[in-house]
Design a protein around this motif. Structure first.
Motif, mmCIF file in Angstrom:
data_model
loop_
_atom_site.group_PDB
_atom_site.id
_atom_site.type_symbol
_atom_site.label_atom_id
_atom_site.label_comp_id
_atom_site.label_asym_id
_atom_site.label_seq_id
_atom_site.Cartn_x
_atom_site.Cartn_y
_atom_site.Cartn_z
ATOM 1 N N ILE A 56 0.834 -1.202 0.000
ATOM 2 C CA ILE A 56 0.000 0.000 0.000
ATOM 3 C C ILE A 56 0.871 1.255 0.000
ATOM 4 O O ILE A 56 0.595 2.229 -0.726
ATOM 5 C CB ILE A 56 -0.940 -0.018 1.219
ATOM 6 N N ALA A 57 1.937 1.246 0.800
ATOM 7 C CA ALA A 57 2.834 2.401 0.839
ATOM 8 C C ALA A 57 3.521 2.618 -0.502
ATOM 9 O O ALA A 57 3.623 3.757 -0.986
ATOM 10 C CB ALA A 57 3.872 2.211 1.945
ATOM 11 N N MET A 58 3.990 1.519 -1.112
ATOM 12 C CA MET A 58 4.641 1.646 -2.418
ATOM 13 C C MET A 58 3.670 2.145 -3.478
ATOM 14 O O MET A 58 4.027 2.969 -4.328
ATOM 15 C CB MET A 58 5.237 0.296 -2.827
ATOM 16 N N ALA A 59 2.433 1.644 -3.451
ATOM 17 C CA ALA A 59 1.442 2.102 -4.425
ATOM 18 C C ALA A 59 1.153 3.589 -4.257
ATOM 19 O O ALA A 59 1.042 4.331 -5.239
ATOM 20 C CB ALA A 59 0.155 1.289 -4.276
ATOM 21 N N ALA A 60 1.054 4.044 -2.998
ATOM 22 C CA ALA A 60 0.802 5.464 -2.751
ATOM 23 C C ALA A 60 1.975 6.329 -3.224
ATOM 24 O O ALA A 60 1.774 7.379 -3.853
ATOM 25 C CB ALA A 60 0.541 5.690 -1.263
ATOM 26 N N LEU A 62 4.304 5.507 -5.544
ATOM 27 C CA LEU A 62 4.404 5.472 -7.001
ATOM 28 C C LEU A 62 3.328 6.326 -7.651
ATOM 29 O O LEU A 62 3.584 7.026 -8.639
ATOM 30 C CB LEU A 62 4.310 4.026 -7.492
ATOM 31 N N SER A 63 2.106 6.282 -7.104
ATOM 32 C CA SER A 63 1.028 7.107 -7.654
ATOM 33 C C SER A 63 1.351 8.585 -7.523
ATOM 34 O O SER A 63 1.150 9.370 -8.450
ATOM 35 C CB SER A 63 -0.291 6.791 -6.947
ATOM 36 N N ARG A 64 1.891 8.951 -6.363
ATOM 37 C CA ARG A 64 2.259 10.354 -6.156
ATOM 38 C C ARG A 64 3.391 10.773 -7.086
ATOM 39 O O ARG A 64 3.382 11.894 -7.619
ATOM 40 C CB ARG A 64 2.678 10.557 -4.703
ATOM 41 N N PHE A 65 4.352 9.875 -7.312
ATOM 42 C CA PHE A 65 5.462 10.184 -8.218
ATOM 43 C C PHE A 65 4.961 10.383 -9.644
ATOM 44 O O PHE A 65 5.362 11.335 -10.332
ATOM 45 C CB PHE A 65 6.495 9.063 -8.174
ATOM 46 N N VAL A 66 4.072 9.491 -10.102
ATOM 47 C CA VAL A 66 3.539 9.603 -11.462
ATOM 48 C C VAL A 66 2.761 10.901 -11.625
ATOM 49 O O VAL A 66 2.930 11.631 -12.613
ATOM 50 C CB VAL A 66 2.658 8.377 -11.793
ATOM 51 N N ASN A 67 1.894 11.214 -10.648
ATOM 52 C CA ASN A 67 1.112 12.451 -10.723
ATOM 53 C C ASN A 67 2.005 13.682 -10.724
ATOM 54 O O ASN A 67 1.798 14.622 -11.500
ATOM 55 C CB ASN A 67 0.132 12.520 -9.542
ATOM 56 N N ARG A 84 -1.395 9.053 -17.412
ATOM 57 C CA ARG A 84 -1.225 9.166 -15.962
ATOM 58 C C ARG A 84 -2.315 8.398 -15.225
ATOM 59 O O ARG A 84 -2.034 7.640 -14.285
ATOM 60 C CB ARG A 84 -1.261 10.640 -15.558
ATOM 61 N N ARG A 85 -3.540 8.549 -15.640
ATOM 62 C CA ARG A 85 -4.651 7.862 -14.962
ATOM 63 C C ARG A 85 -4.571 6.351 -15.149
ATOM 64 O O ARG A 85 -4.877 5.577 -14.245
ATOM 65 C CB ARG A 85 -5.977 8.411 -15.474
ATOM 66 N N ILE A 86 -4.155 5.912 -16.338
ATOM 67 C CA ILE A 86 -4.027 4.471 -16.575
ATOM 68 C C ILE A 86 -2.927 3.881 -15.701
ATOM 69 O O ILE A 86 -3.088 2.808 -15.100
ATOM 70 C CB ILE A 86 -3.754 4.201 -18.069
ATOM 71 N N LEU A 87 -1.784 4.570 -15.610
ATOM 72 C CA LEU A 87 -0.673 4.074 -14.797
ATOM 73 C C LEU A 87 -1.057 3.985 -13.322
ATOM 74 O O LEU A 87 -0.733 3.003 -12.647
ATOM 75 C CB LEU A 87 0.543 4.984 -14.977
ATOM 76 N N VAL A 88 -1.740 5.007 -12.828
ATOM 77 C CA VAL A 88 -2.153 4.988 -11.419
ATOM 78 C C VAL A 88 -3.115 3.830 -11.158
ATOM 79 O O VAL A 88 -3.011 3.132 -10.139
ATOM 80 C CB VAL A 88 -2.794 6.330 -11.038
ATOM 81 N N ALA A 89 -4.047 3.595 -12.075
ATOM 82 C CA ALA A 89 -4.988 2.485 -11.901
ATOM 83 C C ALA A 89 -4.263 1.146 -11.906
ATOM 84 O O ALA A 89 -4.550 0.254 -11.089
ATOM 85 C CB ALA A 89 -6.044 2.516 -13.007
#
Length: 278
Positions: A37-41, A43-48, A76-81
């Protein structure tokens, strides 16, 4: 008085029920779930953040093309999903009972899949249409379009819907499936005109009125402005503690005129707001 005796076996039955549902949870499993969960958060923040900085950099230099902005936002939205789907999938594999539950769902997915697919056909259609719009690009961010008699500028394209800013300042939300199946008039695509947007932050003690007049004067002096399009205008985007964000919007007949107007507007803004001679 009626006294109810507590059942001493109740806590043990509750614990047994929890273990039946989740199985024997190991500390290692909980650590893996927390890490995913931490890594996903992160990575999502980095992509955004990366996409946002990229867009702002090209916008400030006047090199942000509509097709590039559209692809970046949808990607960006596809990568985050994808990041969150992978993180949740790996987390669920840490619980044996949930793996069995998932296997049972997959085994009975014949009928339930048809039911879910039928119920979500509109959402899935909009998502597929959003990806198609991002790469085929019948409309792009910044394009002027006409949908069902309403005319406006494409402000954002998400996976499910497109936001169109109308000329009266209101926003129209259009499902992506509508854009891909109905006839849409794109007034920008195929033409050589370019939409110019210059954003300037006026500090709290700055003269916003003087800047608005100066930017409109620069646009009026530019010979490459398209007089068949909407007239150049200055809008207030937001006001906060940092000041007021103003935006000059104008349409030029070619790329060279658009770049020249962008540089002239930025130079005039630097002179009026900060006293910098460029």
């Amino acid at each position: 008085m009626l006294l109810l005796a507590a059942d001493p076996a109740a806590p043990s039955r509750a614990t047994s029920l929890v273990r039946t549902i989740l199985g024997d949870i190991q500390p290692r499993s909980l650590v893996i779930v927390a890490v995913m969960i931490a890594m996903a958060a992160l990575l999502s923040r980095f992509v955004n953040s990366f996409v946002h900085r990229n867009i702002e950099h090209h916008r400030s230099t006047g090199t942000l093309l509509p097709e590039s902005a559209t692809r970046l936002q949808i990607s960006r939205r596809i990568l985050v999903a994808i990041i969150w789907i992978i993180a949740i999938s790996i987390s669920l594999t840490q619980f044996p009972e949930l793996r069995g539950f998932s296997a049972g769902l997959l085994a009975s997915a014949g009928i339930s899949g048809l039911i879910v697919g039928f119920a979500a056909r509109s959402t899935l259609g909009n998502a597929v249409a959003g990806v198609t719009i991002a790469f085929a690009q019948p409309v792009r961010i910044g394009d002027e379009i006409e949908v069902r008699g309403d005319r406006g500028t494409v402000e954002d394209i998400t996976l499910l819907f497109t936001v169109v800013r109308l000329w009266d300042g209101k926003r129209m939300i259009v499902p992506n499936d509508t854009l891909s199946t109905e006839v849409i008039k794109n007034l920008t695509l195929g033409s050589v005109s370019r939409l110019v947007r210059v954003d300037v932050l006026v500090p709290p003690k700055g003269d916003g009125r003087a800047l608005m007049e100066a930017l409109l004067g620069v646009a009026a002096a530019e010979p490459g402005v398209d007089h068949n399009a909407a007239r150049p205008r200055v809008e207030i985007l937001k006001v906060d503690g940092a000041g007021a964000m103003l935006r000059l919007s104008a349409t030029c007949t070619d790329v060279a005129s658009a770049e020249r107007l962008t540089q002239a507007a930025l130079a005039k803004a630097a002179q009026v707001v900060y006293g910098i001679q460029v």
